[in-house]
Design an enzyme around this catalytic site. Structure first.
Site, PDB file in Angstrom:
ATOM      1  N   ASN A  42       0.872  -0.981   0.005  1.00 35.54           N
ATOM      2  CA  ASN A  42       0.020  -0.117   0.014  1.00 35.54           C
ATOM      3  C   ASN A  42       1.059   1.160   0.157  1.00 35.54           C
ATOM      4  O   ASN A  42       0.376   2.274  -0.816  1.00 35.54           O
ATOM      5  CB  ASN A  42      -0.647  -0.073   1.161  1.00 35.54           C
ATOM      6  CG  ASN A  42      -1.983  -1.020   1.187  1.00 35.54           C
ATOM      7  OD1 ASN A  42      -2.305  -1.720   0.180  1.00 35.54           O
ATOM      8  ND2 ASN A  42      -2.374  -1.439   2.473  1.00 35.54           N
ATOM      9  N   LYS A 231       0.220   8.493  15.700  1.00 35.95           N
ATOM     10  CA  LYS A 231      -1.137   8.618  15.304  1.00 35.95           C
ATOM     11  C   LYS A 231      -2.177   8.428  16.650  1.00 35.95           C
ATOM     12  O   LYS A 231      -2.091   7.607  17.285  1.00 35.95           O
ATOM     13  CB  LYS A 231      -1.712   7.680  14.269  1.00 35.95           C
ATOM     14  CG  LYS A 231      -0.639   7.601  12.940  1.00 35.95           C
ATOM     15  CD  LYS A 231      -0.687   6.609  12.195  1.00 35.95           C
ATOM     16  CE  LYS A 231       0.357   5.450  12.729  1.00 35.95           C
ATOM     17  NZ  LYS A 231       0.541   4.244  12.005  1.00 35.95           N
ATOM     18  N   ASP A 265      -1.580   3.143   6.726  1.00 33.39           N
ATOM     19  CA  ASP A 265      -0.457   3.084   5.579  1.00 33.39           C
ATOM     20  C   ASP A 265      -0.589   4.353   4.749  1.00 33.39           C
ATOM     21  O   ASP A 265       0.286   4.956   4.359  1.00 33.39           O
ATOM     22  CB  ASP A 265      -0.899   1.849   4.592  1.00 33.39           C
ATOM     23  CG  ASP A 265      -0.752   0.610   5.349  1.00 33.39           C
ATOM     24  OD1 ASP A 265      -0.024   0.559   6.153  1.00 33.39           O
ATOM     25  OD2 ASP A 265      -1.667  -0.541   4.812  1.00 33.39           O
ATOM     26  N   ASP A 301      -7.714  -1.457   0.287  1.00 24.79           N
ATOM     27  CA  ASP A 301      -6.731  -0.759   1.244  1.00 24.79           C
ATOM     28  C   ASP A 301      -5.819   0.301   0.797  1.00 24.79           C
ATOM     29  O   ASP A 301      -5.388   1.261   1.237  1.00 24.79           O
ATOM     30  CB  ASP A 301      -5.566  -1.858   1.500  1.00 24.79           C
ATOM     31  CG  ASP A 301      -6.015  -2.918   2.439  1.00 24.79           C
ATOM     32  OD1 ASP A 301      -7.186  -2.883   2.828  1.00 24.79           O
ATOM     33  OD2 ASP A 301      -5.226  -3.809   3.057  1.00 24.79           O
TER      34      ASP A 301
END
Length: 327
Positions: A42, A231, A265, A301
Site C-alpha cells: 500500500n 497517530k 498506510d 486498502d
C-alpha cells in the site's frame, strides 16, 4: 537532481484480498470483489501515485493471485525487479467483511507457508537497495517469519550504514508472534535503526509501556530516532523531534467512514512523501492526516490513495487553522 533509481524501497508481503460486497458474517456472503493488499505494498503504491519512484521487494507464488499482484504493480508503476516468483509456495490471500458505520471489518488471513513468509537474506540485492534514497519498513514483514525479520533488520542496518534514511511503522500483528515480549523486543530493535518512527497510540503503549504521546516519543528519541509521529485517532497526530520540535495536528473530520483498514498506510504515505520532498514536519503530518482520511472512505486498502494532482488540489482547499469535514 537526484540520480538514484528509486526514491523509496520497501519489502513485505502482498496478498490477494476478497472484500465482501454486502455486510454480514463472512460465511453468509456470496459475492466478493478482489483487491491487492499488504501494508508495505500500500505504501509503495501510494508513494508512486504521488510521483515518487517506489520499489517493492517480496516473493509471490507462481499462481493467479501472484499474477494479479504483478499486474497491480505494473498498473501502479511500482518497480518489482527484485520480486521472486516462487514455484513451491503460494501467494497468500484474505477475506474481509464489508463494515458499516465506521466499524473495523472482520479479516480472515490465509497466509501460512506463503511465498512471502520465506523471505530471507538472499532477497537482499545490494545494487537494488543502494539505488534508493529511503527505506520503509513495517512490523508486518518482520512478523512473517524469523527469516523475514532477519531480512528486515539487515536491510535497516545496511541502509543506515549507507547513509540512507529509514522510516518504520510498527503495524502490530500480535497473532503472528510467539509472544508479546518477543514482538516488543524485535520491533523496537527495528525502530531504533529508523530516522522516522510512526506508531499508533495503542501500538506505542504496547511497545514502550508509556501512555502519553510525548513519553512514547521520548522513548524512541532517546534511542537515536530523529522524528516520532504518533497517530492518535480522532485527535489527529502528535509529533516530536530530537531537537525538541513538537506539536499536535488535528484530524480531518470524515462524513462517512467506509473501510478503516489502510488508514495507517495512508498516513505513512503522506508523511514519508512530504518529508522526502523537503516539506516541514508540520506540513508532513498534515499530509499524513489528509491521506489517511482519504483512504478510509473507500473499499480496499489502497484505492483511496490520491494522485499528485488530487493531493495538491484537495489539500489546497483545507484551512490550516481548522479541521474541516472531508469527503
Amino acid at each position: 537532481m537526484n540520480n538514484n533509481k528509486l526514491d523509496v524501497v520497501t519489502l513485505g508481503e502482498a496478498m490477494m484480498m476478497f472484500v465482501a460486497t454486502k455486510a454480514g458474517e463472512l460465511h453468509d456472503v456470496e459475492n466478493f470483489v478482489r483487491r491487492a493488499a499488504g501494508a508495505e505494498l500500500n505504501v509503495a503504491i501510494g508513494l508512486s501515485r504521488i510521483g515518487l519512484r517506489s520499489g517493492w521487494v517480496s516473493r509471490l507464488g507462481n499462481d493467479s493471485f501472484g499474477r494479479f499482484i504483478q499486474s497491480t504493480l505494473e498498473k501502479e508503476n511500482v518497480d518489482y525487479e527484485c520480486v521472486l516468483i516462487d514455484a513451491e509456495h503460494p501467494t497468500g490471500f484474505q477475506l474481509k467483511s464489508k463494515a458499516e458505520n465506521g466499524t473495523d471489518p472482520t479479516v480472515e488471513y490465509f497466509r501460512k507457508g506463503s511465498a512471502a513468509s520465506h523471505l530471507d537474506l538472499t532477497d537482499f540485492n545490494e545494487d537494488y537497495f543502494i539505488s534508493a534514497r529511503h527505506l520503509h519498513l513495517s512490523g508486518v514483514a518482520a512478523a512473517l517469519s524469523s527469516t523475514s525479520y532477519q531480512l528486515s533488520l539487515y536491510a535497516a542496518k545496511w541502509m543506515r550504514n549507507a547513509g540512507k534514511t529509514l522510516s518504520f511503522d510498527p503495524n502490530l500483528r500480535p497473532s503472528l508472534w510467539k509472544s508479546e515480549a518477543e514482538m516488543v523486543e524485535q520491533l523496537n530493535q527495528l525502530a531504533f535503526h529508523a530516522n522516522w518512527v510512526l506508531p499508533g497510540l495503542k501500538e506505542g503503549k504496547i511497545l514502550t509501556g508509556y501512555d502519553k504521546p510525548e513519553d512514547i516519543a521520548d522513548f524512541y528519541l532517546s534511542q537515536g530516532v530523529d522524528v516520532v509521529v504518533i497517530k492518535t485517532g480522532e485527535q489527529g497526530a502528535y509529533y516530536k523531534t530530537s531537537e525538541n520540535q513538537k506539536g499536535i495536528v488535528p484530524a480531518l473530520r470524515v462524513k462517512h467512514v467506509v473501510d478503516t483498514v489502510g488508514a495507517g498506510d495512508g498516513f505513512a504515505v503522506g508523511v514519508i512523501s512530504a518529508l522526502l520532498e523537503g516539506e516541514p514536519l508540520q506540513r508532513a503530518v498534515e499530509r499524513g492526516n489528509f491521506v489517511g482520511a482519504r483512504a478510509i472512505q473507500v473499499i480496499g486498502d489502497s484505492e483511496g490513495l490520491p494522485t499528485k494532482a488530487q493531493l495538491q488540489q484537495e489539500m489546497s482547499l483545507l484551512s490550516p487553522s481548522t479541521s474541516p469535514v472531508f469527503g
